[in-house]
Design a protein around this motif. Structure first.
Motif, PDB file in Angstrom:
ATOM      1  N   ASN A  65       0.674  -0.924   0.017  1.00  0.00           N
ATOM      2  CA  ASN A  65      -0.227  -0.454   0.124  1.00  0.00           C
ATOM      3  C   ASN A  65       0.924   1.060  -0.071  1.00  0.00           C
ATOM      4  O   ASN A  65       1.857   1.609   0.553  1.00  0.00           O
ATOM      5  N   GLY A  66       0.586   2.403  -0.801  1.00  0.00           N
ATOM      6  CA  GLY A  66       1.167   3.366  -0.774  1.00  0.00           C
ATOM      7  C   GLY A  66       2.690   3.180  -1.837  1.00  0.00           C
ATOM      8  O   GLY A  66       2.977   4.217  -1.471  1.00  0.00           O
ATOM      9  N   SER A  67       2.865   1.694  -2.551  1.00  0.00           N
ATOM     10  CA  SER A  67       3.998   2.130  -3.455  1.00  0.00           C
ATOM     11  C   SER A  67       3.815   2.502  -4.564  1.00  0.00           C
ATOM     12  O   SER A  67       4.837   2.843  -4.975  1.00  0.00           O
ATOM     13  N   GLY A  68       2.904   3.221  -5.747  1.00  0.00           N
ATOM     14  CA  GLY A  68       2.762   3.969  -6.171  1.00  0.00           C
ATOM     15  C   GLY A  68       1.718   3.344  -7.382  1.00  0.00           C
ATOM     16  O   GLY A  68       2.100   3.617  -8.661  1.00  0.00           O
ATOM     17  N   LYS A  69       1.048   2.482  -6.905  1.00  0.00           N
ATOM     18  CA  LYS A  69       0.626   1.736  -8.258  1.00  0.00           C
ATOM     19  C   LYS A  69      -0.763   2.654  -9.022  1.00  0.00           C
ATOM     20  O   LYS A  69      -0.821   2.765 -10.087  1.00  0.00           O
ATOM     21  N   THR A  70      -1.376   3.040  -8.089  1.00  0.00           N
ATOM     22  CA  THR A  70      -2.327   4.373  -8.631  1.00  0.00           C
ATOM     23  C   THR A  70      -1.223   5.160  -9.275  1.00  0.00           C
ATOM     24  O   THR A  70      -1.891   5.228 -10.384  1.00  0.00           O
ATOM     25  N   THR A  71      -1.047   5.438  -8.979  1.00  0.00           N
ATOM     26  CA  THR A  71      -0.444   6.488  -9.892  1.00  0.00           C
ATOM     27  C   THR A  71       0.098   6.767 -10.818  1.00  0.00           C
ATOM     28  O   THR A  71       0.131   7.699 -11.544  1.00  0.00           O
ATOM     29  N   ILE A  72       0.982   5.444 -10.992  1.00  0.00           N
ATOM     30  CA  ILE A  72       1.353   5.029 -11.978  1.00  0.00           C
ATOM     31  C   ILE A  72       0.325   5.202 -13.577  1.00  0.00           C
ATOM     32  O   ILE A  72       0.474   5.587 -14.689  1.00  0.00           O
TER      33      ILE A  72
HETATM   34  N1  LIG Z   1      -3.277  13.597  -3.397  1.00  0.00           N
HETATM   35  C1  LIG Z   1      -2.662  12.924  -2.688  1.00  0.00           C
HETATM   36  N2  LIG Z   1      -1.490  13.755  -1.984  1.00  0.00           N
HETATM   37  C2  LIG Z   1      -0.588  13.415  -1.532  1.00  0.00           C
HETATM   38  N3  LIG Z   1      -0.273  12.219  -1.568  1.00  0.00           N
HETATM   39  C3  LIG Z   1      -0.311  10.883  -2.312  1.00  0.00           C
HETATM   40  C4  LIG Z   1      -1.814  12.098  -2.730  1.00  0.00           C
HETATM   41  N4  LIG Z   1      -2.598  10.222  -3.990  1.00  0.00           N
HETATM   42  C5  LIG Z   1      -1.621   9.764  -3.333  1.00  0.00           C
HETATM   43  N5  LIG Z   1      -0.685  10.200  -2.701  1.00  0.00           N
HETATM   44  C6  LIG Z   1       1.106   9.497  -1.958  1.00  0.00           C
HETATM   45  O1  LIG Z   1       1.213   8.796  -3.144  1.00  0.00           O
HETATM   46  C7  LIG Z   1       1.824   7.799  -2.341  1.00  0.00           C
HETATM   47  C8  LIG Z   1       1.499   6.582  -3.478  1.00  0.00           C
HETATM   48  O2  LIG Z   1       0.675   6.181  -3.212  1.00  0.00           O
HETATM   49  P1  LIG Z   1      -0.478   5.141  -4.790  1.00  0.00           P
HETATM   50  O3  LIG Z   1      -0.182   5.680  -5.903  1.00  0.00           O
HETATM   51  O4  LIG Z   1      -2.290   5.711  -4.343  1.00  0.00           O
HETATM   52  O5  LIG Z   1      -0.174   3.401  -4.073  1.00  0.00           O
HETATM   53  P2  LIG Z   1      -1.087   2.621  -4.161  1.00  0.00           P
HETATM   54  O6  LIG Z   1      -1.616   2.900  -5.858  1.00  0.00           O
HETATM   55  O7  LIG Z   1       0.777   1.479  -4.704  1.00  0.00           O
HETATM   56  O8  LIG Z   1      -1.319   2.214  -2.157  1.00  0.00           O
HETATM   57  C9  LIG Z   1       1.487   7.432  -1.602  1.00  0.00           C
HETATM   58  O9  LIG Z   1       2.874   7.310  -0.578  1.00  0.00           O
HETATM   59  C10 LIG Z   1       0.619   7.755  -0.956  1.00  0.00           C
HETATM   60  O10 LIG Z   1       0.624   8.590   0.719  1.00  0.00           O
END
Ligand SMILES: Nc1ncnc2c1ncn2[C@@H]1O[C@H](COP(=O)(O)OP(=O)(O)O)[C@@H](O)[C@H]1O
Ligand SMILES: [Mg+2]
Lengths: 273, 275
Positions: free
Chosen positions: A38-45
Motif C-alpha cells: 500500500n502506498g508504493s505507487g500503483k495508482t500513481t503509475i
Molecule cells: N492526492 C495525494 N496527495 C498526496 N499524496 C498522495 C496523494 N495520492 C497519493 N499520495 C501518496 O503517493 C504515494 C503512492 O500512492 P498510490 O499510488 O495511491 O499507492 P498505491 O496505489 O500503491 O497504494 C503514497 O505514499 C501516497 O501517500
C-alpha cells in the motif's frame, strides 16, 4: 511497439516522490500484474499512464505516443470507493454513462451507442446483472460491471486498479480469469494492480513490482525472489513457495497479507475517496 | 381547462406559469442533486439566497435580484471548493446559520419589508405578478437549456468521477456549472415555496423518482413530472381551500415520498427479485 514504456521516469504526488528514475517496458498484448505494498505507487503509475500526472523527469510512451488525457485507446477501472454516488441506478446506466460521456448534450444513447453497451456487457457476461441497481450487486458482480465499463469504446490498453480489493478468494479468482479471457479474446494489453501475487499466479505474463520508489519488471521467477524484493521492501525478504503459492516473508511475517489487512482497516471509513 | 373558472384570474395564470417552469427545472436539478449526494446544497443555497434578498432591499434593489445573485454566487463558490466542503457539515451549518442571521439583521434595518420577508421564507406563489412570472419563465428556460447541454458530462462526472477525469472531463468545471444552475433553480423555487421549503419542490420529487425507478431515463422524466404535478395540484388546492399553497405543495411532496418509500420497500422485500 511497446504498450507502455517508462524511460528514467520520476513521479511525484503532493511534493513526495513516488517513483525515481524508473525504466521498464510493457509489450503489446501482455497481461502484467502491478504489485507492491500500500502506498508504493500503483495508482500513481496508472494515473501517469492516463496522462493525469506529468512525470517530473524522464518520458512515458503509451502505445507509441506521449500520454494524453482522454486517450480513447485506454480503458480504466479505478480503485473502488465505498461512497459511490448513484448506487440506486441500474448497472446499465453506469456503463452507458461512459459512452461518449465527455461530449455535451443529453445523456441518452442512440441505437449504435446502445449496441456498444450491450456488446461490452455481453463480453463480461453481465447483461442480466446490468438490470439490477448497483446497490443490489455483490462486490464481484460490481467489478464485472465496472470491467464492462472499461471495455466501452474498444480500448487497446486496460488499466485495472485493484479490482480484487474486498473480494473473497473465490471471487478474486473469477475476476482474474475474466480479465485474462477478455485480454486474450481482444488481443489487448492489461495492467492489473493488486496487493498480493497469489490470485494472479498462472494468469499474468509478467509482474511489475513497486517499492522504495523503484520498480522491477520481469517474470514471476525473475522478480519474486529474495534479492529483488529485499531491495523493493528495503528489508530482508524471504520468498517461500508452498503448495503452488508464494509467500513474501520478513522475519516470519507475511508482507503482502499484512499490507492488505492494514489497507482494509484504513479504507473502511465511508468518507475516504 | 382553458375555460376553468380558476384561470379567469390573472394571478392564477401567473401562478401556474411560474410554478410550472420552476417545478420542471427544480425536479430535474434535484434529480442530479440526489444522484450526486449533494441535496444539502439545495437547502444551503436557499438560506444564502434569503440574505441576498434582504440585503438587496437594503441597498434599494429588488429582493428577487438579490436572491438570484447570491444563490448563484454561493453555488459557484461551492463548486470551486468541491469535495472538501462535503466533509465539513459543521462548518456548513455554522455558515448557513450566519447567513440567516445576517438576513435577519438586514430585515431589522428595514422593518417595512417584514411582511414580504414571510413570503420570502415560506413563499407565496399566488402573489407572483406578470413581470415576475415572465422573468421566472425566461430564467427557467435558460437554466433548462444549460442543464440539458451539460447533462451528459455531468452524469459521467457524477457516476464515475475517476473515469470521467481520465477521459478528459473537468470535474471542477461541471461541478461549478451545475451548482450555478442549482443556484438559479433555488432562487426560482424560493419564489414559489419560499427559501425554507425549497427542499420540498427540488429534492422531494427527485428522491421520490429515484425510489420508484432504477432507470435513469424514467427518473429524468418522473422527477420533473412529479414536481410539476405537486406544484399545480398544490396551487389548485390552495385556490379552493384558501390555505397557503406552500403548505399543500410540501404536503403533496411528503406524501408522494412516503408512498414511494412504502412501494419500494415492498418491492425490495419481495423474494423473486428480477435478476
Ligand atoms: N492526492 C495525494 N496527495 C498526496 N499524496 C498522495 C496523494 N495520492 C497519493 N499520495 C501518496 O503517493 C504515494 C503512492 O500512492 P498510490 O499510488 O495511491 O499507492 P498505491 O496505489 O500503491 O497504494 C503514497 O505514499 C501516497 O501517500
Ligand atoms: Mg492504489
Amino acid at each position: 511497439m511497446n504498450a507502455v514504456e517508462f524511460s528514467d521516469v520520476t513521479l511525484a504526488v503532493g511534493g513526495r516522490t513516488v517513483l525515481v528514475g524508473a525504466s521498464f517496458a510493457v509489450r503489446e498484448r501482455e497481461f502484467v500484474g502491478v504489485l507492491g505494498p500500500n502506498g508504493s505507487g500503483k495508482t500513481t503509475i496508472l494515473r501517469a499512464v492516463l496522462g493525469l500526472l506529468m512525470p517530473w523527469r524522464g518520458s512515458i510512451r503509451v502505445l507509441g505516443r506521449p500520454p494524453s488525457r482522454g486517450d480513447p485507446t485506454i480503458g480504466y477501472l479505478p480503485q473502488v470507493r465505498s461512497n459511490r454516488a448513484g448506487m440506486q441506478l441500474s448497472g446499465w446506466d453506469f456503463v452507458a454513462a461512459v459512452h461518449r460521456g465527455h461530449r455535451l448534450g443529453l445523456p441518452f444513447l442512440d441505437a449504435v451507442g446502445r449496441r456498444e453497451i450491450a456488446r461490452a456487457l455481453d463480453r463480461v457476461g453481465a447483461a442480466d446483472l446490468a438490470r439490477r441497481p448497483l446497490a443490489e450487486t455483490s462486490g464481484g458482480e460490481r467489478q464485472r460491471l465496472l470491467l464492462a465499463q472499461a471495455l466501452v469504446g474498444r480500448p487497446r490498453l486496460l488499466l485495472l486498479d485493484e479490482p480484487l480489493i474486498s473480494l473473497d478468494p473465490h471471487h478474486q479468482a473469477a475476476v482474474v480469469a475474466l480479465a485474462r479471457s477478455v485480454q486474450e479474446e481482444l488481443g489487448i494489453t492489461v495492467l492489473f494492480s493488486a496487493h498480493e501475487i497469489n490470485p494472479l499466479l498462472g494468469a499474468i505474463d509478467r509482474v511489475l513490482y513497486l517499492g522504495q520508489r523503484q520498480a522491477a519488471l520481469g517474470t514471476v521467477e525473475e522478480v519474486i525472489t529474495g534479492p529483488v524484493l529485499s531491495r523493493l521492501y528495503g528489508m530482508a525478504i524471504d520468498v517461500v513457495h508452498l503448495h503452488g503459492r508464494i509467500f513474501v516473508m520478513s522475519e516470519g511475517q507475511d508482507m503482502e497479507r499484512d499490507a492488505h489487512r492494514h489497507y482494509e482497516a484504513h479504507h473502511a471509513g465511508p468518507s475516504h475517496a | 381547462m382553458p375555460d376553468h373558472p380558476m384561470l379567469e384570474y390573472g394571478f392564477m395564470r401567473h401562478a401556474f406559469a411560474a410554478a410550472g417552469i420552476v417545478a420542471v427545472l427544480g425536479g430535474l436539478v434535484g434529480y442530479f442533486l440526489v444522484l450526486r449526494g449533494q441535496t444539502f446544497a439545495g437547502h444551503a443555497l436557499g438560506h444564502v439566497g434569503f440574505t441576498g434578498a434582504t440585503g438587496a432591499v437594503l441597498i434599494g434593489a429588488s429582493p428577487f435580484s438579490g436572491l438570484v445573485v447570491l444563490s448563484v454566487l454561493a453555488g459557484v463558490g461551492m463548486g470551486f471548493l468541491g469535495e472538501r466542503i462535503a466533509e465539513r457539515d459543521v462548518a456548513i451549518g455554522i455558515v448557513l446559520a450566519l447567513a440567516l442571521g445576517f438576513g435577519l439583521l438586514f430585515l431589522n434595518f428595514y422593518t417595512a419589508f417584514a411582511s414580504e420577508a414571510v413570503a420570502l421564507l415560506f413563499g407565496n406563489v399566488l402573489a407572483v405578478d406578470a413581470r415576475t412570472a415572465f422573468v421566472l419563465l425566461a430564467l427557467g428556460l435558460a437554466s433548462l437549456a444549460g442543464l440539458a447541454m451539460i447533462s451528459r458530462p455531468l452524469l459521467f462526472a457524477s457516476l464515475q468521477p475517476e473515469v470521467a477525469e481520465a477521459k478528459g472531463v473537468s470535474l471542477r468545471l461541471y461541478s461549478v456549472l451545475f451548482l450555478g444552475i442549482v443556484g438559479l433553480a433555488t432562487a426560482g423555487c424560493a419564489e414559489i415555496v419560499g427559501v425554507l421549503l425549497v427542499f420540498a419542490l427540488m429534492v422531494g420529487p427527485a428522491a421520490t423518482a429515484q425510489r420508484l425507478t432504477h432507470h435513469l431515463g424514467w427518473g429524468i422524466l418522473l422527477a420533473p413530472g412529479l414536481a410539476l404535478a405537486e406544484a399545480w395540484l398544490g396551487i389548485t388546492m390552495a385556490f379552493y381551500t384558501n390555505w397557503p399553497s406552500s403548505f399543500w405543495i410540501t404536503s403533496l411532496s411528503a406524501v408522494a415520498y412516503l408512498v414511494a418509500v412504502v412501494l419500494s420497500g415492498r418491492r425490495s422485500a419481495a423474494p423473486a427479485r428480477s435478476r
